[in-house]
Enzyme design. Structure first.
Site, mmCIF file in Angstrom:
data_model
loop_
_atom_site.group_PDB
_atom_site.id
_atom_site.type_symbol
_atom_site.label_atom_id
_atom_site.label_comp_id
_atom_site.label_asym_id
_atom_site.label_seq_id
_atom_site.Cartn_x
_atom_site.Cartn_y
_atom_site.Cartn_z
ATOM 1 N N ASN A 1 30.261 -36.803 99.278
ATOM 2 C CA ASN A 1 30.620 -35.386 99.377
ATOM 3 C C ASN A 1 29.364 -34.738 99.956
ATOM 4 O O ASN A 1 28.484 -34.286 99.234
ATOM 5 C CB ASN A 1 30.979 -34.808 98.014
ATOM 6 N N GLU B 1 39.852 -35.586 99.551
ATOM 7 C CA GLU B 1 39.485 -34.677 98.468
ATOM 8 C C GLU B 1 38.766 -33.432 98.979
ATOM 9 O O GLU B 1 37.738 -33.022 98.456
ATOM 10 C CB GLU B 1 38.614 -35.414 97.437
ATOM 11 N N GLU C 1 31.918 -44.287 85.980
ATOM 12 C CA GLU C 1 32.672 -43.038 85.899
ATOM 13 C C GLU C 1 33.863 -43.142 84.945
ATOM 14 O O GLU C 1 34.135 -42.219 84.186
ATOM 15 C CB GLU C 1 33.151 -42.662 87.310
ATOM 16 N N HIS D 1 44.280 -44.356 84.952
ATOM 17 C CA HIS D 1 44.132 -42.918 85.211
ATOM 18 C C HIS D 1 44.704 -42.059 84.088
ATOM 19 O O HIS D 1 45.470 -41.126 84.327
ATOM 20 C CB HIS D 1 44.806 -42.572 86.547
ATOM 21 N N GLU E 1 26.375 -36.913 91.442
ATOM 22 C CA GLU E 1 27.802 -36.929 91.130
ATOM 23 C C GLU E 1 28.132 -38.255 90.451
ATOM 24 O O GLU E 1 27.791 -39.320 90.959
ATOM 25 C CB GLU E 1 28.624 -36.737 92.410
ATOM 26 N N ARG E 2 28.757 -38.150 89.296
ATOM 27 C CA ARG E 2 29.091 -39.327 88.479
ATOM 28 C C ARG E 2 27.840 -40.124 88.110
ATOM 29 O O ARG E 2 27.877 -41.351 87.988
ATOM 30 C CB ARG E 2 30.103 -40.230 89.180
ATOM 31 N N TRP F 1 46.324 -35.915 90.269
ATOM 32 C CA TRP F 1 45.123 -35.893 89.422
ATOM 33 C C TRP F 1 45.495 -35.793 87.941
ATOM 34 O O TRP F 1 44.624 -35.618 87.091
ATOM 35 C CB TRP F 1 44.195 -34.720 89.818
ATOM 36 N N ASP G 1 41.379 -45.740 92.039
ATOM 37 C CA ASP G 1 40.034 -45.178 91.948
ATOM 38 C C ASP G 1 39.174 -45.803 90.853
ATOM 39 O O ASP G 1 38.978 -45.176 89.813
ATOM 40 C CB ASP G 1 40.134 -43.669 91.722
HETATM 41 O O1 GCW Z 1 36.625 -41.079 91.881
HETATM 42 C C1 GCW Z 1 36.415 -39.983 92.642
HETATM 43 C C2 GCW Z 1 35.314 -39.272 91.949
HETATM 44 C C3 GCW Z 1 34.608 -38.318 92.850
HETATM 45 C C4 GCW Z 1 34.160 -39.078 94.091
HETATM 46 C C5 GCW Z 1 35.385 -39.683 94.766
HETATM 47 C C6 GCW Z 1 35.017 -40.513 95.978
HETATM 48 C C7 GCW Z 1 32.212 -38.685 95.407
HETATM 49 O O2 GCW Z 1 35.822 -38.618 90.830
HETATM 50 O O3 GCW Z 1 33.519 -37.781 92.161
HETATM 51 O O4 GCW Z 1 33.469 -38.255 94.983
HETATM 52 O O5 GCW Z 1 36.047 -40.520 93.875
HETATM 53 O O6 GCW Z 1 34.878 -41.712 95.815
HETATM 54 O O7 GCW Z 1 34.886 -39.976 97.059
#
Ligand code: GCW
Length: 718
Positions: free
Chosen positions: A229, A310, A412, A540, A186-187, A561, A384
């Site tokens: 996740n 999330e 990311e 963002h 992921e990312r 989002w 974020d």
């Molecule tokens: O920034 C967001 C990302 C998700 C990530 C989440 C997190 C792993 O888009 O991909 O999930 O943060 O940090 O939990």
């Protein structure tokens, strides 16, 4: 002996003057390429030719092995290994306890002053001999000391009169892998996961050891193998056997392995009807699970948990608090010395409060209610990992809870692996921000190193940018971000400039002029990215989902989002009003910072639109209107990348051909993408400002519909 001297001289005479060509980047900053400076080689041969080793633990074996490999690679000498103190050695590396000679040569080092990970490197005289000593109170300290000495040689720093004492400022220095069990990341933008679960535990990729060496060389001492996740399957025996195999490779390099714990695991893989943290059966299930994990991995580090964030399961699904959840896991781990790193990245679009304020509101009331082995892991900023955010207001606010910093090394929101963005200036900016929690001088790094509130547990984590790409990080300069994270986790007060110099010399060149040019580019590259993506405190406004490229028009779906939620552009102006009259976000910061941020005239301009909604004709400190300034910043960002690309072209022949060509192509892509960001954002914001672009801003190539209509499939990282 004579034969050795002859071989050595021959190697010096025959060694190439120009660095080898065709470096694919695999060796990272541990290239150990042959030094060509003859005077320096003579110095090495005088001081480092023979090493006294003592002690046979796996960590010390790894240290000696590295020392010999590194020195032989860089100098071409054949290093003598001496096993008795009486021999004719010039370097000694060991612990003070197991090597009494070291203790006697370092009488001022009192017991307990270095600890397990600290070390001294010192030049001492013994009769007519000049000796180089590396000593620690723990094997890991010896390993770190060895890597430090190798760094000095690799940088061709002076080797005489050494007097170095280093101790890490932070105890847990961890990489967080967002790696999934199916091999995706992921990312992640540098290939697949490093962990091959299909072949583990039977096949041990040589990469695991090289990964461990790289991390140890910069002081990283832990790795969370799996995505936050989380997938509960990693807690089953089939996968735990693989985890144990990885842990076996990491151990000699002082690295502990950690896992992410999916909160609903008791129901998902344990067959229980609930995963309620206060349910006796659930409590027992986790106790048994933790016991099982420690039978596989006796030095298992603990759990990292993303809960009620999330869509991830968590204690609130059962009407319990974050503290209830964290403490239940902490109790299961405590008998084994394991820790829980509980993430504070929580926000909910059903809560009618500014997203940037929600984690603070959620966690502050629970300060002091966590077990001793729980740390709260907080992202550097309150939204974020944006190109620029103010520091997270939880730093300094939680007085009785150890706070762990989470940085994102993978980019990311900073152009994936394609853009050259050196992150050390971002880390430095955050770490050196003053929270004012206990008056001036209460910098974030003092929260992290525990000195502000006297925390015993301290930690810092970086979301890894590593993958199966041959050069590990996709972009060669991504390696510098991994490097910088480790070095600054060890010593949060280290400057970006120092880190850049080290990395450049170890990876690219020793030519002064080339080094200065590359350093200048690296140190300005984060600001350049801020300028062409999100200047003046914007945040963002990227495309949705994959987060690659601009998307200021995103206005559909979950409000928090979207982009419009954050930039709030309208005909009156632009920016998120977080003043006392707005969302009141400023009030989460300590006095006098709250007041400084609350007033647009004192708020730092690089965060202006984070805290203020201002008219398009607001006059900036430069005398420009806000609209003109915004346009010029975007242009400046794109121009910077153009300069990087031209500068890089002057390096042909100065650095390795393969590295040169790789970065050259990447910079061309980055320049095009910087222009794309500028054009798309400015055309979009112009629909509200109704103003022309000021002089100096290049007109966009296409109209806004073109940029809005671009669609991308299969962007990596999701
Ligand atoms: O920034 C967001 C990302 C998700 C990530 C989440 C997190 C792993 O888009 O991909 O999930 O943060 O940090 O939990």
């Amino acid at each position: 002996m004579k034969a050795r001297i002859v071989t050595f001289l021959l190697i010096i005479l025959l060694s190439p003057v120009i660095p080898a060509k065709g470096d694919d980047g695999y060796r990272l900053w541990l290239r150990y390429g042959r030094i060509t400076d003859r005077a320096y080689l003579r110095e090495c041969s005088k001081r480092l030719g023979s090493v006294m080793v003592n002690g046979g633990s796996p960590v010390l074996e790894a240290a000696y092995d590295e020392l010999v490999t590194g020195l032989e690679g860089m100098t071409g000498m054949e290093i003598d290994m001496v096993h008795t103190p009486g021999g004719n050695w010039t370097v000694a590396a060991g612990t003070l306890q197991s090597t009494p000679l070291l203790a006697s040569l370092l009488p001022d080092i009192s017991p307990g002053s270095l600890g397990e990970e600290g070390y001294v490197i010192r030049t001492v005289k013994s009769g007519r001999r000049s000796l180089t000593l590396i000593a620690s109170e723990g094997d890991r300290g010896v390993l770190y000391g060895v890597f430090h000495l190798l760094r000095l040689v690799s940088m061709q720093d002076p080797l005489h009169d050494l007097s170095i004492l280093e101790k890490p400022a932070v105890t847990l220095r961890l990489l967080n892998h967002w790696d999934n069990l199916d091999g995706s990341v992921e990312r992640g933008y540098s290939g697949c996961s490093l962990w091959n679960w299909h072949l583990l535990p039977h096949y041990i990729s040589p990469r695991y050891r090289d990964y461990a060496r790289a991390n140890a060389s910069i002081g990283i001492n832990g790795t969370v193998l799996t995505n936050v996740n989380a997938n509960a399957l990693v807690l089953t025996p089939r996968y735990l056997a693989g985890v144990a195999a990885i842990a076996d490779v990491m151990r000699p390099y002082g690295i502990k392995v950690y896992l992410t714990a999916r909160f609903s695991a008791p129901s998902e893989i344990g067959g229980l009807a609930t995963s309620d943290p206060l349910d006796a059966e659930v409590i027992n299930w986790w106790r048994d699970k933790v016991t099982e994990i420690y039978t596989f991995i006796p030095d298992f580090g603990g759990f990292l948990v993303k809960a009620n964030s999330e869509g991830q399961p968590g204690p609130q699904d059962y009407g319990r608090t974050h503290a209830d959840g964290a403490n239940m896991l902490a109790d299961a781990l405590a008998p084994y010395g394991g820790v829980v790193m509980w993430r504070a990245f929580v926000y909910d679009n059903n809560v009618p409060v500014d997203r940037a304020m929600q984690a603070y509101n959620e966690f502050l009331p629970s300060d002091g209610s966590f077990r001793d082995n729980v740390m709260l892991q907080v992202k550097n900023g309150p939204v974020d990992f944006q190109p620029r955010e103010p520091f997270h207001p939880l730093f300094g606010a939680m007085k009785d809870t150890p706070m762990m910093m989470e940085f994102q090394i993978t980019k990311e929101y900073l152009g994936c692996a394609t853009h050259l963005v050196f992150l050390a200036p971002l880390f430095e900016e955050v770490l050196r921000s003053d929270t004012y929690a206990r008056g001036p001088g209460s910098e974030v790094f003092r929260v992290i190193d525990g000195s502000l509130y006297g925390n015993r547990l301290t930690g810092i984590a970086g979301v890894a940018n590593t993958g199966s790409d041959r050069n590990w990080t996709g972009h060669l300069f991504g390696q510098a971000n991994w490097y910088a994270f480790g070095r600054m986790a060890w010593q949060p007060e280290l400057s970006s400039g120092q880190v850049a110099t080290e990395w450049i010399r170890m990876t690219l060149t020793h030519d002064k002029e080339t080094e200065m040019g590359i350093k200048k580019m690296m140190l300005s590259s984060r600001e350049a990215a801020v300028n062409y993506m999100t200047p003046l405190g914007l945040h963002h406004i990227m495309a949705e989902g994959h987060h690659w490229g601009p998307g200021p028009w995103v206005d559909q779906g979950r409000p928090d989002w979207t982009s419009v939620y954050y930039h709030r552009a309208d005909t009156a102006g632009i920016g998120f009003d977080r003043t006392r009259e707005g969302s009141t976000g400023v009030s989460q910061y300590f006095h006098p910072l709250d007041g400084i941020l609350n007033d647009p005239h004192t708020c730092p301009e690089n965060l202006l639109l984070w805290f203020h909604h201002l008219p398009w004709d607001y006059i900036m400190r430069s005398g420009n209107t806000l609209w003109d300034e915004l346009c010029l910043k975007y242009q400046e960002g794109a121009d910077s990348v153009e300069e990087y690309a031209s500068f890089w072209e002057t390096l042909q022949g100065e650095i390795d051909d393969e590295q040169y060509e790789h970065v050259r192509q990447m910079l061309v892509i980055q320049h095009n993408e910087a222009i794309w960001w500028k054009d798309a954002c400015l055309l979009y914001f112009q629909t509200y400002s109704h103003r022309p672009f000021p002089e100096g801003v290049h007109p966009p190539e296409h109209d806004l519909d073109y940029y809005r209509g671009l669609k991308f499939y299969y962007v990596p990282g999701i």
